[in-house]
Motif scaffolding. Structure first.
Motif, PDB file in Angstrom:
ATOM      1  N   ILE A   1      -0.663  17.797  -1.693  1.00  0.00           N
ATOM      2  CA  ILE A   1       0.718  17.743  -1.441  1.00  0.00           C
ATOM      3  C   ILE A   1       1.382  18.352  -2.566  1.00  0.00           C
ATOM      4  CG2 ILE A   1       2.765  16.605  -0.592  1.00  0.00           C
ATOM      5  CD1 ILE A   1       1.011  14.392   0.227  1.00  0.00           C
ATOM      6  N   HIS A   2       2.031  19.739  -2.248  1.00  0.00           N
ATOM      7  CA  HIS A   2       2.678  20.335  -3.416  1.00  0.00           C
ATOM      8  C   HIS A   2       3.987  19.622  -3.767  1.00  0.00           C
ATOM      9  CE1 HIS A   2       6.261  21.517  -0.893  1.00  0.00           C
ATOM     10  NE2 HIS A   2       5.584  21.855  -0.047  1.00  0.00           N
ATOM     11  N   GLY A   3       4.294  20.072  -4.820  1.00  0.00           N
ATOM     12  CA  GLY A   3       5.450  19.533  -5.822  1.00  0.00           C
ATOM     13  C   GLY A   3       6.787  20.176  -5.403  1.00  0.00           C
ATOM     14  N   GLY A   4       7.770  20.100  -6.129  1.00  0.00           N
ATOM     15  CA  GLY A   4       9.105  20.640  -5.871  1.00  0.00           C
ATOM     16  C   GLY A   4      10.440  19.842  -6.000  1.00  0.00           C
ATOM     17  N   PRO A   5      10.756  19.159  -4.845  1.00  0.00           N
ATOM     18  CA  PRO A   5      10.096  19.317  -3.357  1.00  0.00           C
ATOM     19  C   PRO A   5      10.298  20.889  -2.758  1.00  0.00           C
ATOM     20  CG  PRO A   5      11.991  18.030  -3.142  1.00  0.00           C
ATOM     21  CD  PRO A   5      11.864  18.415  -4.947  1.00  0.00           C
ATOM     22  N   GLU A   6      11.011  21.667  -3.549  1.00  0.00           N
ATOM     23  CA  GLU A   6      11.385  22.874  -2.844  1.00  0.00           C
ATOM     24  C   GLU A   6      10.241  23.794  -3.408  1.00  0.00           C
ATOM     25  OE1 GLU A   6      13.153  21.397  -5.445  1.00  0.00           O
ATOM     26  OE2 GLU A   6      15.160  21.202  -4.907  1.00  0.00           O
ATOM     27  N   GLY A   7       9.056  23.489  -3.121  1.00  0.00           N
ATOM     28  CA  GLY A   7       7.754  24.091  -3.354  1.00  0.00           C
ATOM     29  C   GLY A   7       7.246  24.526  -1.778  1.00  0.00           C
ATOM     30  N   GLN A   8       5.963  25.165  -2.092  1.00  0.00           N
ATOM     31  CA  GLN A   8       5.295  25.527  -0.669  1.00  0.00           C
ATOM     32  C   GLN A   8       4.054  25.794  -1.106  1.00  0.00           C
ATOM     33  OE1 GLN A   8       6.402  29.428   0.841  1.00  0.00           O
ATOM     34  NE2 GLN A   8       5.504  29.189   2.646  1.00  0.00           N
ATOM     35  N   SER A   9       3.116  25.266  -0.366  1.00  0.00           N
ATOM     36  CA  SER A   9       1.745  25.627  -0.508  1.00  0.00           C
ATOM     37  C   SER A   9       1.378  27.110   0.216  1.00  0.00           C
ATOM     38  CB  SER A   9       0.699  24.471   0.074  1.00  0.00           C
ATOM     39  OG  SER A   9       0.947  23.317  -0.688  1.00  0.00           O
ATOM     40  N   ARG A  10       0.465  27.854  -0.630  1.00  0.00           N
ATOM     41  CA  ARG A  10       0.242  29.123  -0.104  1.00  0.00           C
ATOM     42  C   ARG A  10      -1.257  29.460  -0.380  1.00  0.00           C
ATOM     43  NH1 ARG A  10       5.010  32.946  -2.513  1.00  0.00           N
ATOM     44  NH2 ARG A  10       4.093  34.220  -0.975  1.00  0.00           N
ATOM     45  N   PRO A  11      -1.682  30.433   0.232  1.00  0.00           N
ATOM     46  CA  PRO A  11      -2.998  30.954   0.085  1.00  0.00           C
ATOM     47  C   PRO A  11      -3.343  31.602  -1.239  1.00  0.00           C
ATOM     48  CG  PRO A  11      -1.971  32.402   1.671  1.00  0.00           C
ATOM     49  CD  PRO A  11      -1.077  31.273   1.361  1.00  0.00           C
ATOM     50  N   GLY A  12      -4.071  31.352  -2.117  1.00  0.00           N
ATOM     51  CA  GLY A  12      -4.559  31.692  -3.261  1.00  0.00           C
ATOM     52  C   GLY A  12      -5.644  31.345  -3.827  1.00  0.00           C
ATOM     53  N   PHE A  13      -5.901  31.660  -5.241  1.00  0.00           N
ATOM     54  CA  PHE A  13      -7.319  31.038  -5.924  1.00  0.00           C
ATOM     55  C   PHE A  13      -7.290  29.699  -6.086  1.00  0.00           C
ATOM     56  CE2 PHE A  13     -10.314  30.853  -9.383  1.00  0.00           C
ATOM     57  CZ  PHE A  13     -11.409  31.380  -8.916  1.00  0.00           C
ATOM     58  N   MET A  14      -8.669  28.775  -5.527  1.00  0.00           N
ATOM     59  CA  MET A  14      -8.574  27.625  -5.553  1.00  0.00           C
ATOM     60  C   MET A  14      -9.308  26.951  -6.880  1.00  0.00           C
ATOM     61  SD  MET A  14      -7.484  26.190  -2.839  1.00  0.00           S
ATOM     62  CE  MET A  14      -5.922  27.403  -3.152  1.00  0.00           C
ATOM     63  N   GLY A  15      -9.655  27.970  -7.440  1.00  0.00           N
ATOM     64  CA  GLY A  15     -10.368  27.469  -9.047  1.00  0.00           C
ATOM     65  C   GLY A  15     -11.048  26.520  -8.910  1.00  0.00           C
ATOM     66  N   ARG A  16     -11.063  25.257  -9.516  1.00  0.00           N
ATOM     67  CA  ARG A  16     -11.914  24.144  -9.641  1.00  0.00           C
ATOM     68  C   ARG A  16     -12.111  23.498  -8.214  1.00  0.00           C
ATOM     69  NH1 ARG A  16      -9.299  24.039 -14.658  1.00  0.00           N
ATOM     70  NH2 ARG A  16     -10.591  23.636 -16.263  1.00  0.00           N
ATOM     71  N   THR A  17     -10.993  23.742  -7.414  1.00  0.00           N
ATOM     72  CA  THR A  17     -11.123  22.917  -5.803  1.00  0.00           C
ATOM     73  C   THR A  17     -12.251  23.607  -5.074  1.00  0.00           C
ATOM     74  OG1 THR A  17      -8.766  22.642  -5.974  1.00  0.00           O
ATOM     75  CG2 THR A  17      -9.622  22.721  -3.676  1.00  0.00           C
ATOM     76  N   ASN A  18     -12.794  24.830  -5.542  1.00  0.00           N
ATOM     77  CA  ASN A  18     -13.890  25.365  -4.883  1.00  0.00           C
ATOM     78  C   ASN A  18     -15.062  24.293  -5.014  1.00  0.00           C
ATOM     79  OD1 ASN A  18     -13.030  27.824  -3.422  1.00  0.00           O
ATOM     80  ND2 ASN A  18     -12.534  28.412  -5.808  1.00  0.00           N
ATOM     81  N   TYR A  19     -15.075  23.537  -6.050  1.00  0.00           N
ATOM     82  CA  TYR A  19     -16.399  22.611  -6.413  1.00  0.00           C
ATOM     83  C   TYR A  19     -16.335  21.582  -5.134  1.00  0.00           C
ATOM     84  CZ  TYR A  19     -19.602  19.355  -8.249  1.00  0.00           C
ATOM     85  OH  TYR A  19     -20.726  18.510  -8.301  1.00  0.00           O
ATOM     86  N   TYR A  20     -15.159  21.065  -4.881  1.00  0.00           N
ATOM     87  CA  TYR A  20     -15.023  20.008  -3.664  1.00  0.00           C
ATOM     88  C   TYR A  20     -15.566  20.859  -2.438  1.00  0.00           C
ATOM     89  CZ  TYR A  20     -11.752  18.421  -6.845  1.00  0.00           C
ATOM     90  OH  TYR A  20     -10.941  17.933  -8.093  1.00  0.00           O
ATOM     91  N   LEU A  21     -15.350  21.872  -2.266  1.00  0.00           N
ATOM     92  CA  LEU A  21     -15.753  22.776  -0.949  1.00  0.00           C
ATOM     93  C   LEU A  21     -17.049  23.091  -1.019  1.00  0.00           C
ATOM     94  CD1 LEU A  21     -12.719  25.354  -0.787  1.00  0.00           C
ATOM     95  CD2 LEU A  21     -12.851  23.245   0.378  1.00  0.00           C
ATOM     96  N   ASN A  22     -17.689  23.663  -1.907  1.00  0.00           N
ATOM     97  CA  ASN A  22     -18.893  24.157  -2.081  1.00  0.00           C
ATOM     98  C   ASN A  22     -20.080  23.350  -2.338  1.00  0.00           C
ATOM     99  OD1 ASN A  22     -17.711  26.657  -1.451  1.00  0.00           O
ATOM    100  ND2 ASN A  22     -17.859  27.504  -3.631  1.00  0.00           N
ATOM    101  N   GLU A  23     -19.846  22.386  -3.180  1.00  0.00           N
ATOM    102  CA  GLU A  23     -20.791  21.236  -3.742  1.00  0.00           C
ATOM    103  C   GLU A  23     -20.638  19.850  -3.083  1.00  0.00           C
ATOM    104  OE1 GLU A  23     -22.922  23.061  -5.262  1.00  0.00           O
ATOM    105  OE2 GLU A  23     -21.842  24.692  -5.754  1.00  0.00           O
ATOM    106  N   LEU A  24     -19.618  19.592  -2.757  1.00  0.00           N
ATOM    107  CA  LEU A  24     -19.355  18.268  -2.383  1.00  0.00           C
ATOM    108  C   LEU A  24     -19.003  18.083  -0.976  1.00  0.00           C
ATOM    109  CD1 LEU A  24     -16.916  16.506  -5.092  1.00  0.00           C
ATOM    110  CD2 LEU A  24     -19.406  16.488  -4.962  1.00  0.00           C
ATOM    111  N   GLY A  25     -18.827  19.198  -0.246  1.00  0.00           N
ATOM    112  CA  GLY A  25     -18.821  19.327   1.377  1.00  0.00           C
ATOM    113  C   GLY A  25     -17.418  18.650   1.856  1.00  0.00           C
ATOM    114  N   VAL A  26     -16.279  18.647   0.915  1.00  0.00           N
ATOM    115  CA  VAL A  26     -15.119  18.271   1.020  1.00  0.00           C
ATOM    116  C   VAL A  26     -14.048  19.022   1.639  1.00  0.00           C
ATOM    117  CG1 VAL A  26     -13.240  16.729   0.286  1.00  0.00           C
ATOM    118  CG2 VAL A  26     -15.495  16.407  -0.393  1.00  0.00           C
ATOM    119  N   ALA A  27     -13.580  18.925   2.900  1.00  0.00           N
ATOM    120  CA  ALA A  27     -12.391  19.727   3.459  1.00  0.00           C
ATOM    121  C   ALA A  27     -11.128  19.559   2.653  1.00  0.00           C
ATOM    122  CB  ALA A  27     -12.191  19.709   4.781  1.00  0.00           C
TER     123      ALA A  27
END
Length: 647
Positions: A424-450
């Motif tokens: 969940i993004h911060g702010g609260p006046e924020g917005q989650s947007r598509p971009g580079f996931m960096g370290r989060t790619n490990y969860y997707l590629n190696e741990l199989g987490v959505a």
């Protein structure tokens, strides 16, 4: 090349030390409580995902087709000189703390200025960097919070704000950076939401914004000689709808300004304002999305602006005479930042980030239409083409409103129902947007987490009415949006509603803690980063320069009824309900969400007998910025996920 060799050598040395020790120990600036020993195997497995790099545009050279950028080769982002697209990056600053944006004067003076704080405390200071000698000179007082340094068109002065008078109000100052003793306060103001936007071409006026909240702000003209101010956008009558103004720039003739506003619209539109008559001309009425940034070429012939369309950035350039538009081709779906014209009026620089590309610097040539890539940031040796793209998803909330977010699916090699991280993004006046996931790619590629990034009510980018839906006594409605997301996850054949982790930072940290209380029986664990646990203590202890701005959003804790309500909805009051494992991360120098917010939550949850992991960065502020601290946080997070979400 030498810098890269040093970095590689340091990485190999660190790897050898890990292999010998058998586990990863926190460095001397980290305090870890309740965190089990982390095997060195985790650090080795995640290493490529921790070695990606980003680059961001800072400033064009006033004459040459060269630029300053920020990127990291050591522990923190620093200023680098880049002389041509794809050229070698020459590092200019070497500080233990990250360096903010740098800017050349619009006329050559042999130096540039930059901003930096210490330990993440956000008491930013302005410095001058002399190009001939590399000498760095402090231009501000070294104590207060200073920001918004803005060059005059002549390049002889900057306008900026500082809290040095009383630590609370952002007064307005002018200074010639070449003569530090020329520093002068020209206007005292009330509040912390003031910031200079542009100088008039003749240097006699400064356009300044007064920010009250995400839904209310005003534009003023100040005379830097006398401090006299004139309202460009006067306040409406009592009870009138609040209007938000955004960025603002003078036209070259000084008779009009360009600005963004949601006046008469759900979205921020780009308009021009005739200063003599006050007449406003709408330039982007046909686009039902926010104009989030813009820049005018020095000759006034070209106006570049970026719209936020369902979270993705679109870059257009308007010919101000003919009103013809050109859409600038982007490398992929993603987001744009730091858009700026060169003094030549032809080259437009921008920073772009996509799911398969870290933030990098590009330029567009208005004469040829050519897009050039100036930097190509590394991805730790990983094939960026394998990184997952975002999928826009929507679900119905408790009251029938449609809520959206971005879903990142794990690698196709993982089958069956997949565990889920809700971030969940911060702010609260924020917005989650598509971009580079960096370290989060490990969860997707190696741990199989959505991973799902929701944009609950209160998020920006979907119209001002939507952004107001969590204000004041409506605060918990955004938490209910997460409950509806959990319901939606339960309907998906590819997602495992029995294995969900909630996480977020800052206001997203509050949402994480509130969700841990409200949905204790529906989640496996939670990870809170610098989150608000008690709105009353938060409002009383957040730095004074931002306190009134936050009261507009959350409510005034000095009002007895509002205080009672804030205590009622604060996660700390319901912490006894949390029985699932929780990981709490905090910076000791955080001026926004002070350290006690995390410590009181950790202490209360421990009384339940629940597992509590707590990580404190002694040299960090509102989130970790130093790579070695980020790395340990990442190792610990992977360990926490393996232990509590995947098992």
């Amino acid at each position: 090349m030498r810098t890269l060799s040093i970095c590689l050598a340091a990485c190999l040395t660190a790897a050898a030390a890990l292999a010998q020790s058998g586990d990863v120990a926190p460095n001397e600036n980290l305090v870890a409580e309740g965190i089990p020993k982390i095997p060195a195997s985790i650090a080795e497995a995640v290493r490529p995902y921790a070695e990606s790099r980003t680059a961001s545009f800072s400033s064009w050279d006033p004459e040459r087709r060269e630029m300053l950028i920020t990127t990291r080769f050591g522990d923190t982002p620093q200023i680098h000189l880049l002389r041509l697209p794809g050229g070698a990056r020459r590092q200019l600053t070497f500080f233990p703390d990250r360096v903010g944006g740098a800017s050349y004067p619009p006329r050559p003076r042999g130096f540039f200025i930059f901003s930096k704080d210490v330990g993440g405390g956000e008491f930013y200071q302005t410095y001058r960097y002399d190009l001939a000698t590399g000498a760095v000179t402090l231009l501000t007082d070294g104590k207060s919070r200073n920001g918004g340094s803005l060059w005059s068109w002549q390049g002889d002065r900057i306008a900026y704000t500082s809290t040095r008078r009383n630590g609370q109000d952002s007064d307005l100052y002018v200074q010639d950076p070449g003569k530090p003793d020329s520093d002068r306060r020209f206007a005292e103001v009330a509040g912390g939401g003031w910031s200079p936007l542009d100088w008039s071409p003749d240097g006699r006026k400064i356009l300044v914004i007064e920010g009250i909240s995400v839904n209310e702000s005003y534009l003023w003209l100040f005379d830097p000689a006398t401090g006299e101010k004139t309202a460009v956008t006067p306040r409406g009558a009592a009870g009138a709808e609040k209007v938000a103004w955004g960025d603002g720039l003078f036209a070259p003739d000084g008779k009009s300004i360009y600005a963004t506003t949601d006046k008469g619209s759900e979205f921020q539109r780009l308009v021009s304002i005739d200063l003599a008559s006050g007449k406003t001309t709408d330039l982007t009425a046909r686009i039902p999305w926010d104009v989030e940034r813009f820049d005018l070429s020095r000759d006034g012939k070209r106006l570049a602006y970026v719209t936020n369309e369902d979270g993705a950035s679109v870059l257009r350039v308007l010919d101000t005479a003919s009103r013809r538009e050109t859409k600038v081709p982007l490398p992929a779906l993603g987001t744009i930042g730091n858009t700026k014209w060169h003094e030549n009026g032809r080259d437009l620089a921008f920073t772009f980030s996509g799911a398969r590309s870290p933030a990098d610097v590009y330029s567009w040539d208005a004469s040829t239409g050519k897009v050039e890539r100036w930097t190509e940031s590394e991805t730790g040796g990983l094939n960026a083409a394998s990184f997952r793209e975002a999928e826009l998803v929507r679900w119905k909330s408790f009251d029938g409103k449609t809520i959206s977010g971005f879903l990142y699916r794990p690698s196709d090699r993982f089958t069956g129902k997949r565990p889920v991280i809700v971030n969940i993004h911060g702010g609260p006046e924020g917005q989650s947007r598509p971009g580079f996931m960096g370290r989060t790619n490990y969860y997707l590629n190696e741990l199989g987490v959505a991973v799902i990034f929701p944009n609950v009510r209160g998020s920006v980018g979907f119209g001002k009415s939507f952004s107001k839906l969590d204000n004041g006594v409506l605060r918990e409605d955004s938490v209910k949006d997460i409950g509806a997301l959990l319901d939606w996850i339960g309907t998906r054949p590819d997602l495992d509603a029995g294995r969900v982790m909630i996480t977020g930072g800052s206001y997203g940290g509050y949402m994480t803690l509130a969700s841990a209380v409200a949905f204790n029986d529906r989640i496996r664990c939670s990870l809170d980063v610098v989150g608000i646990s008690n709105f009353v203590t938060f409002l009383e202890k957040t730095e004074s320069y931002r306190r009134d701005l936050r009261r507009v959003e959350y409510g005034d804790e000095r009002d007895p009824k509002m205080r009672e309500f804030l205590l009622k909805i604060s996660p700390l009051g319901g912490a006894s309900k949390i029985t699932r494992p929780i990981f709490i991360v905090q910076g000791a120098n955080d001026p926004r969400v002070p350290r006690p917010e995390s410590e009181q939550m950790a202490a209360t949850v421990r009384k339940n007998g629940s597992p509590v992991w707590y990580l404190l960065g002694k040299d960090e502020g509102h989130g970790f910025s130093k790579k070695r601290n980020q790395d340990f946080q990442f190792y610990a997070t992977v360990s926490f996920i393996q232990e509590n979400l995947l098992k």
